[in-house]
Design an enzyme around this catalytic site. Structure first.
Site, mmCIF file in Angstrom:
data_model
loop_
_atom_site.group_PDB
_atom_site.id
_atom_site.type_symbol
_atom_site.label_atom_id
_atom_site.label_comp_id
_atom_site.label_asym_id
_atom_site.label_seq_id
_atom_site.Cartn_x
_atom_site.Cartn_y
_atom_site.Cartn_z
ATOM 1 N N HIS A 1 4.239 -1.302 4.756
ATOM 2 C CA HIS A 1 5.169 -1.166 3.641
ATOM 3 C C HIS A 1 5.457 -2.555 3.084
ATOM 4 O O HIS A 1 5.065 -3.582 3.652
ATOM 5 C CB HIS A 1 6.458 -0.469 4.084
ATOM 6 C CG HIS A 1 6.318 1.014 4.235
ATOM 7 N ND1 HIS A 1 6.085 1.852 3.165
ATOM 8 C CD2 HIS A 1 6.356 1.803 5.345
ATOM 9 C CE1 HIS A 1 5.997 3.093 3.600
ATOM 10 N NE2 HIS A 1 6.155 3.097 4.917
ATOM 11 N N ASP B 1 5.951 -4.417 -3.601
ATOM 12 C CA ASP B 1 5.470 -3.197 -4.250
ATOM 13 C C ASP B 1 5.320 -3.349 -5.756
ATOM 14 O O ASP B 1 4.280 -3.014 -6.328
ATOM 15 C CB ASP B 1 6.436 -2.041 -3.970
ATOM 16 C CG ASP B 1 6.224 -1.405 -2.613
ATOM 17 O OD1 ASP B 1 5.261 -1.779 -1.915
ATOM 18 O OD2 ASP B 1 7.025 -0.536 -2.230
#
Length: 381
Positions: free
Chosen positions: A142, A172
């Site tokens: 992540h 991200d």
């Protein structure tokens, strides 16, 4: 660019600079949906291919704003008909975005060779954390792990505490989504198909280019909270106010610094030389004491309409009500929720908020008709 027609809201001839561009998004979480939203905000006809099962993160899809301006179809890629339907969409698309682990799209029959086999001009965009090759390519991960490995996380946080994850904005979205959209649009300009490998670790590392130059010249220390731009510098830092609010100071240039300290109620000529880092602790102590003597609102009134480069730290809801952002329409209510407006802005072909978040499967019949993909109806439940 695409020559395909696309549906347009009544009274508008153009929905944005990407009007007419067709995009297929294979549903995922995080950077992929945000990248597709960027393209959709700029006018592309984005069709999100959702799975029959709910998202692993849950939540109300009608409030997932990263799926605004899109249409959704339901396709089960585990059925014989599913991959065929996606390839049929790819045959009519300009761009396809996917965020599976390396090798998964190929196993499902919707990898680059499968989709570009039916559309050689397709731009096939891939977004992953670790990239399509390398020792970690197949590893789960992540945002926090990607920015930790690439280096940026080490730069954020106080000198006497742990690194602080900047939510998932840095990895991200900045290192992932923005590089993916830049990549697929650059590839689209070449007018021939190619695969774009957008790895978050690559993008996050690329974002640190300035600091590698500063490292080389010896003006950046690999010690968090002790540099010019990481909170270590007392005139580029955040200070608490009397009411537990915060004020952000960015008075880098000498003339702005002079205005800042003067409005803070200090005599610039009596302060230690700011250019010497050895004086930074003393300056920080002085600034800390001054800001603690009044509320955030009081300091805001002192510094607004000046070039001191000082601003209150606002929450998301407060930011939406700020006069400057209100005047510009930076945040706007749409479809029952306040949200950021499309960015950047275009003088002739502005982006629009024309559709609410796409509920999975809500547009299957419409897309089947508009894109001339009857295969979708065979897989539609």
């Amino acid at each position: 660019m695409s020559r395909h027609p696309t549906d347009t809201p009544p009274g508008r001839d153009v929905t944005g600079p990407l009007h007419g561009v067709r995009v297929v998004e294979l549903a995922g979480i995080g950077p992929g949906p945000f990248a597709a939203m960027l393209l959709a905000d700029l006018g592309a006809d984005v069709v999100r291919v959702d799975r029959p099962e709910p998202s692993p993160l849950g939540g109300d899809p009608a409030l997932d704003l990263t799926n605004r301006n899109k249409r959704s179809v339901l396709v089960d890629l585990k059925t014989p008909e599913g991959p065929h339907a996606v390839r049929a969409l790819a045959a009519r698309a300009d761009i396809l975005l996917e965020g599976y682990r390396p090798g998964v799209a190929e196993r499902l029959g919707v990898g680059p060779e499968d989709c570009m086999g039916v559309n050689p001009a397709l731009v096939y965009g891939r977004i992953t954390g670790w990239g399509q090759h390398g020792p970690l390519a197949a590893r789960a991960g992540h945002d926090i792990g990607y920015v930790a490995t690439a280096g940026p996380l080490s730069m954020v946080g106080p000198p006497d505490g742990p690194p602080v994850p900047p939510v998932n904005l840095l990895g991200d979205y900045a290192g992932g989504s923005l590089y993916l959209t830049t990549g697929v649009l650059a590839a689209l300009l070449t007018a021939r198909g190619q695969v774009v490998d957008a790895a978050i670790v690559d993008g996050a590392a690329h974002l640190t280019t300035l600091f590698w130059g500063m490292l080389a010249e010896g003006t950046w220390r690999e010690s968090r909270g002790r540099n010019l731009l990481d909170g270590g510098c007392p005139y580029y830092a955040v200070y608490a106010t009397a009411d537990d609010g915060w004020m952000a100071v960015g008075a880098l240039e000498p003339r702005f610094y002079t205005t800042f300290v003067t409005l803070l109620g200090l005599d610039p000529g009596k302060l230690p030389d700011r250019a010497d880092p050895h004086n930074w602790p003393e300056l920080r102590a002085v600034f800390t004491a001054r800001f603690a003597s009044a509320t955030r609102a009081e300091w805001t009134a002192v510094f607004e309409e000046t070039d001191a480069c000082v601003a209150p730290v606002l929450s998301l809801r407060e930011a939406a009500d700020h006069p400057h952002l209100t005047e510009r329409g930076t945040y706007t209510p749409a479809f029952g929720a306040v949200q950021p407006a499309p960015a950047p802005r275009f003088s002739a072909t502005p982006g629009t908020l024309r559709r609410p978040p796409a509920v999975p499967g809500a547009h299957t019949p419409d897309v089947a008709r508009d894109w001339d993909v009857p295969e979708l109806l065979k897989d539609h439940r």
